[in-house]
Scaffold this active site. Sequence first.
Site, short mmCIF file in Angstrom:
data_model
loop_
_atom_site.label_atom_id
_atom_site.label_comp_id
_atom_site.label_asym_id
_atom_site.label_seq_id
_atom_site.Cartn_x
_atom_site.Cartn_y
_atom_site.Cartn_z
N GLU A 116 0.63 -1.05 0.02
CA GLU A 116 0.15 0.21 -0.05
C GLU A 116 0.93 1.20 0.05
OE1 GLU A 116 -2.54 -3.41 0.74
OE2 GLU A 116 -0.51 -2.79 1.70
N ASP A 130 1.44 13.26 -14.76
CA ASP A 130 0.24 13.63 -15.41
C ASP A 130 0.13 14.93 -15.48
OD1 ASP A 130 -2.01 12.85 -16.93
OD2 ASP A 130 -3.30 13.33 -15.27
#
Length: 168
Positions: A116, A130
Amino acid sequence: MPKSSLTHFTPQGHAQIVDIGGKDSTHRVAIASGQIVMQPQTLALIQAGTHKKGDVLGIARVAAIMGSKKTAELVPLCHPLALSHVTVDFSLDESLPGVVCQVRCETHGPTGVEMEALTAVQVALLTVYDMCKAVDRQMCMDNIRLLHKAGGRSGTFDERLDAPSPTR
């Protein structure tokens, strides 16, 4: 210290999810880190908060938390975990130049939270990429690694105390 066998495979070599049914629930902690290297001008945009897409690191922080919660959906043999706490910290490093991300995940359960924490770091760095790719397509994510884990039968791992990997 590496284990003698890979627990995600049966003796016949078939993939399996590890049986954690008999393991004790304990407080588990994992800390992972990674960085994204970029052009100095890209780092300046992030630092000044003048990127036209908005608060790059704020969005990346939320993405990291969401990524940590979706790890079992992305990594086929991971158990779904109830995370009790996730923190995401960024530091701007002009010497790279770039952004360093560190994530700490915690749970109380029968299995660790390393995946995680590592997933959260990757998702945070992917989000920075991005949001900034329009001004810098040469950004490079690097040095993603586990720094620390505690809780469970295998004991504590701390990068500062254990031998460095041959790739660093």
